[in-house]
Design a protein around this motif. Sequence first.
Motif, PDB file in Angstrom:
ATOM      1  N   ALA B  15      48.160  48.912  29.931  1.00  0.00           N
ATOM      2  CA  ALA B  15      46.905  48.921  29.165  1.00  0.00           C
ATOM      3  C   ALA B  15      47.183  48.882  27.671  1.00  0.00           C
ATOM      4  CB  ALA B  15      46.097  50.165  29.518  1.00  0.00           C
ATOM      5  N   ILE B  60      39.732  48.243  36.817  1.00  0.00           N
ATOM      6  CA  ILE B  60      38.754  49.319  36.621  1.00  0.00           C
ATOM      7  C   ILE B  60      38.788  49.825  35.173  1.00  0.00           C
ATOM      8  CG2 ILE B  60      38.418  51.772  37.151  1.00  0.00           C
ATOM      9  CD1 ILE B  60      36.998  50.081  39.083  1.00  0.00           C
ATOM     10  N   ILE B  61      40.039  49.955  34.641  1.00  0.00           N
ATOM     11  CA  ILE B  61      40.169  50.386  33.238  1.00  0.00           C
ATOM     12  C   ILE B  61      39.492  49.365  32.323  1.00  0.00           C
ATOM     13  CG2 ILE B  61      41.832  50.689  31.353  1.00  0.00           C
ATOM     14  CD1 ILE B  61      43.753  51.904  33.428  1.00  0.00           C
ATOM     15  N   ASP B  63      37.164  47.227  33.121  1.00  0.00           N
ATOM     16  CA  ASP B  63      35.709  47.251  33.321  1.00  0.00           C
ATOM     17  C   ASP B  63      35.062  48.438  32.625  1.00  0.00           C
ATOM     18  OD1 ASP B  63      35.516  44.936  34.805  1.00  0.00           O
ATOM     19  OD2 ASP B  63      35.996  45.940  36.689  1.00  0.00           O
ATOM     20  N   SER B  64      35.758  49.578  32.659  1.00  0.00           N
ATOM     21  CA  SER B  64      35.155  50.768  32.044  1.00  0.00           C
ATOM     22  C   SER B  64      35.087  50.661  30.535  1.00  0.00           C
ATOM     23  CB  SER B  64      35.945  52.021  32.436  1.00  0.00           C
ATOM     24  OG  SER B  64      37.217  51.986  31.832  1.00  0.00           O
ATOM     25  N   THR B  65      35.986  49.859  29.947  1.00  0.00           N
ATOM     26  CA  THR B  65      35.967  49.713  28.485  1.00  0.00           C
ATOM     27  C   THR B  65      35.049  48.593  28.031  1.00  0.00           C
ATOM     28  OG1 THR B  65      37.826  48.206  28.534  1.00  0.00           O
ATOM     29  CG2 THR B  65      38.336  50.533  28.279  1.00  0.00           C
ATOM     30  N   GLY B  66      34.671  47.699  28.923  1.00  0.00           N
ATOM     31  CA  GLY B  66      33.863  46.552  28.513  1.00  0.00           C
ATOM     32  C   GLY B  66      32.402  46.700  28.883  1.00  0.00           C
ATOM     33  N   THR B  67      31.659  45.657  28.567  1.00  0.00           N
ATOM     34  CA  THR B  67      30.224  45.664  28.878  1.00  0.00           C
ATOM     35  C   THR B  67      29.901  44.676  29.986  1.00  0.00           C
ATOM     36  OG1 THR B  67      29.891  44.013  27.155  1.00  0.00           O
ATOM     37  CG2 THR B  67      29.580  46.314  26.535  1.00  0.00           C
ATOM     38  N   GLU B  68      30.965  44.042  30.509  1.00  0.00           N
ATOM     39  CA  GLU B  68      30.735  43.071  31.561  1.00  0.00           C
ATOM     40  C   GLU B  68      30.362  43.791  32.858  1.00  0.00           C
ATOM     41  OE1 GLU B  68      32.943  38.825  31.523  1.00  0.00           O
ATOM     42  OE2 GLU B  68      33.997  40.438  32.525  1.00  0.00           O
ATOM     43  N   PHE B  70      30.421  45.696  35.948  1.00  0.00           N
ATOM     44  CA  PHE B  70      31.419  46.672  36.366  1.00  0.00           C
ATOM     45  C   PHE B  70      31.959  46.319  37.747  1.00  0.00           C
ATOM     46  CE2 PHE B  70      32.731  50.870  38.033  1.00  0.00           C
ATOM     47  CZ  PHE B  70      33.654  51.201  37.045  1.00  0.00           C
TER      48      PHE B  70
END
Lengths: 287, 164
Positions: B15, B60-61, B63-68, B70
Amino acid sequence: MMVEFFQRRRAGVTLLSLLGVALLFMALHIGPYVSGVKAALWFFVSPEIVYSGEFFNKLDFLSGRLFQLVKVEGENHILRAQNARLSKREVERDVLESENNRLRDLLTLKQFVFPEAVAAEVVGRDLRSWFHSVVINKGLNDNIPLSAAVVAGSSSRPVLLGRVVDVQDESSKVLLLTDAISAISVSVERTGDIGLLEGRNGPFAALNYLPQHSTVAPGDSIVTVGRGGIFPAGVPIGDVVSVTNSEDGFFRQARVRPSVNMGAVREVLVIQRKEPLRPSPTPGPKP
Amino acid sequence: MKRFIFFAATLFLGALAHFFCQRYLSLPSAAPDVLLLLTAAHGFACGPMTGQLLGFCWGIIGDSTGTELFGVSAFNLALIGFLAGAFRRRVASERVTAQLVIGLVATLVQTAVGHSLLSTFEAANRSSMFIILLQCAMNVVFVPWVFLAVERWLDLWAIEREHV
């Protein structure tokens, strides 16, 4: 049998599970459970993002400072080189300016005082002392006669330097009036007293054989007398520094400081006489 | 235990590498997808199980940081990790040319699957063809370096390869 199937297809089953979870997340992405999962994940992931972001920001700052230092170092190097060039140019300008002033003085002298004089450049000096003689770059090829008077320019007025004692084709040797073997008949400009200026191999010359009644005083100007055909009359030589009585008490004597710095003379004028110097005819028996 | 620490450290550093590349090695409209390339590299080196698990976690990491949507990245990377592991004995992934093809195919698969999922769940198509091509090019440029880094990383942990 079921367990065996799962063991053999473990990776595939796991994949299906993971994809199923992901699809579930996507299908329920606006639901509260998925939002909760996302928030919980964000809770664990955000420190890494925040701290790494701060670390990268510091890295940016340091790299920026490093680039700045490298840039400043480069600029410093350029400015140093530029400074050296400018300093050198300034020195050259000073030298040229000084030379220009001296040549202007000499040109003025040549034009208005000694029209037939020959300008020459000092190209050598007596290795023993600055007060003995200098070598100029004009000689027989430029019609420089033996015993010609040599003057230097100082603030557009001539100052006697000495006389030519040796002439070669391309050069001449000038005996300075501060040399011990130099003796010139001079007069005190203010009083008209005549004396003999003798060199002392130093920065001063001695003015001897002044009349006892002479009122010569420090500050009086000393000029050439002009007798003998070597030196023109009235050429300044220097100023009286001090006055004393001679040891035998018959004469007054003075210490004279030449108006020109013998060690700093670069250009001179050699005054050509219209008639060559000849020995005075010996008187023959009267008819 | 060692496997678990390796897994956690790989997740963390992967990451971090992704953030680093997105910050310093990105173009205005595209950045090298380091997580995708890492997932593929681990899948080829360690097999489908490790590949898909790492891919899912990284997804998952991400997705959790983005706005796309989930779960899209998790779905994609888990799939890529599994496929890489499944093809590990058929592709000579240690060759650079093979790595270039892997990078290109992985990017295309991710794009295709991602667009399908997005159009299914959000009815949105967010990337232009130019950006997709640019993304492919960037991933292809970076894939050999990522494979090399993964090799060194596995050497460090003395992890046995499954494709050899």
